[in-house]
Design a protein around this motif. Sequence first.
Motif, short mmCIF file in Angstrom:
data_model
loop_
_atom_site.label_atom_id
_atom_site.label_comp_id
_atom_site.label_asym_id
_atom_site.label_seq_id
_atom_site.Cartn_x
_atom_site.Cartn_y
_atom_site.Cartn_z
N ILE A 164 -3.21 8.99 2.50
CA ILE A 164 -3.44 8.90 1.05
C ILE A 164 -3.64 10.31 0.50
CG2 ILE A 164 -5.86 8.24 1.60
CD1 ILE A 164 -4.37 7.10 -1.61
N LEU A 190 -0.22 6.62 -6.50
CA LEU A 190 -1.63 6.32 -6.24
C LEU A 190 -2.21 7.44 -5.39
CD1 LEU A 190 -4.11 4.52 -6.21
CD2 LEU A 190 -3.13 3.29 -4.30
N THR A 237 0.83 -1.21 0.00
CA THR A 237 0.00 0.00 0.00
C THR A 237 0.87 1.26 0.00
OG1 THR A 237 -1.73 -1.15 1.18
CG2 THR A 237 -1.81 1.24 1.26
N ILE A 238 1.87 1.24 0.88
CA ILE A 238 2.72 2.43 0.98
C ILE A 238 3.48 2.67 -0.32
CG2 ILE A 238 4.77 3.34 2.17
CD1 ILE A 238 3.60 2.23 4.74
N ARG A 239 3.94 1.59 -0.93
CA ARG A 239 4.67 1.75 -2.19
C ARG A 239 3.75 2.30 -3.29
NH1 ARG A 239 7.63 -3.36 -3.40
NH2 ARG A 239 9.00 -2.55 -1.79
N MET A 240 2.50 1.80 -3.32
CA MET A 240 1.55 2.30 -4.32
C MET A 240 1.36 3.81 -4.17
SD MET A 240 -1.27 -0.76 -4.27
CE MET A 240 -2.42 -0.36 -5.56
N ILE A 241 1.33 4.27 -2.92
CA ILE A 241 1.08 5.69 -2.68
C ILE A 241 2.36 6.51 -2.91
CG2 ILE A 241 0.51 7.41 -0.91
CD1 ILE A 241 -1.29 5.20 0.35
N GLN A 242 3.47 6.04 -2.31
CA GLN A 242 4.67 6.88 -2.33
C GLN A 242 5.47 6.79 -3.62
OE1 GLN A 242 6.70 5.94 1.33
NE2 GLN A 242 5.21 7.05 2.58
#
Lengths: 89, 452
Positions: free
Chosen positions: B69, B19, B10-15
């Motif tokens: 997010i 995302l 999740t963190i990788r998708m955002i950072q």
Amino acid sequence: MRAVLTVIGKDRIGIIAAISSILAESNVNILDINQTIMQDIFTMVMLTDISKNKESFEVLSKKLEKKGEEIAMKVTLQHEDIFNSMHRI
Amino acid sequence: MITPFEVVETIRMIQEENLDIRTITMGISLRDCCDPDTDKACRKIYEKIVNKAEKLVKTGEAIQKEYGIPIINKRISVTPISIIAECGNTDNYTLFAQTMDKAASVVGVNFIGGFSALVHKGFTKGDRALINSVPEALSTTGRVCSSINIGTTKAGINMDAVKEMGTVIKKCAKLTENQNGIACAKLVVFANAPEDNPFMAGAYHGIGEPETVINVGVSGPGAVKSALQKVKGADLGTVAETIKKTAFKITRMGQLVALEASRRLNVPFGIVDLSLAPTPAVGDSVARILEEMGLEVCGTHGTTAALAVLNDAVKKGGTMASSHVGGLSGSFIPVSEDEGMIYAVNNGFLTLDKLEAMTCVCSVGLDMIVVPGNTSAQTISAIIADEAAIGVVNNKTTAVRIIPAPGKKEGDYVEFGGLLGSSPVMKINSASSSRFIDRGGRIPAPLGSLRN
């Protein structure tokens, strides 16, 4: 309210001590800790109970981020629901 | 407990993969703001918007902080102004746009949509006044967006309106010629416009909508591309499955934010729009997803098929993740707002004709297309007519957001800045369509509309 605290970076001495001292100061209870080395990167995931947190979510989050910068780690505090909604049906 | 792997994903998708929640859009009905006195109507509109949306930006920021997010835009859509202003004592609706602009600036949103008219079957007095006011309204305001619906599958295409819009777009360009015709970037011509679309410039609060509503648009082309990098060489069934799973995760986040915003603002939740919306940032491009699927450059042969797979899989993954899906929900292909599209146009691989074909299988239409400044009004109308025909016949939304950049010719480069990005001026067909456009009238509704 429960929040997930993530600490990512290069492994070194005193990461848990640095982070958990801030949590203790702020009256945050650690419910679970999981740490692992993922693709050569130290990754620690903590489940915390922040309902008795002395300050606001934002203040705690900033304090942790700042401590993270001091020890060259990326620290993120997020409401646990974001992970639950993404990864659990 | 959630596993560390899931947390890190999740963190990788955002950072790393950009995302984000692209927009929380609050729809506000202005139907109780009509007044024969224009000043009074504008005062009511201003007060209502400021009152209802007072906490929108602050709430969005609080959710962003707690959930980690990014929520890029907080926006407002209102009832089409042609309906609200119609009973008034003026034919110039610019004051209404300026009122919307002022209200938007006070509550801190970057765009407000709804300077709109629905004329798919014909014009009312208010529709005409609004369309005539569009150039002045968009060139004297910064945050107001306008949309005109000129066709539906049920009604056919209003070719008088199509003709008119070619002229309006030219006027918008002329009035903002020192900014490359930026007013045109805030004007969308629709066929089958959705009433609950949270994305600009086409958002308006439809007449079937409640008093207020929260609609959320998600994004995440980078996350989809990154997921596809892990299935290199796999067959297209696997590709579709991978996109579906990623779209599911992205949309779940949108649903969470939408419900949370709705709860905190005490405004009903409307829909989540599943669209993959690119930005000019590297790593946030829809074109690059198509290339990850195996095309050397977006725009080459196979692009339409690849886009069809992407668009369909995004919908299938997203539908299950949200209780109410709506808006445009598909894949956007705005040229100037997509780094990969810009590259493809710059290098001659992506043409206007190919983009038109792509709009048959994606969610919107010819979006943020820059054409030479000397393009005639009739040619612009003909481009709109083509797009509208695709939408009306295929029972889908299509739209045209086209900028005839003043003084620019094919191959020049135009910079709009911010989310609107930059784009090379595209080649258009030089043969005339004017005798076709000058006919006017209505193109009858297609046979496919007779479903009763």
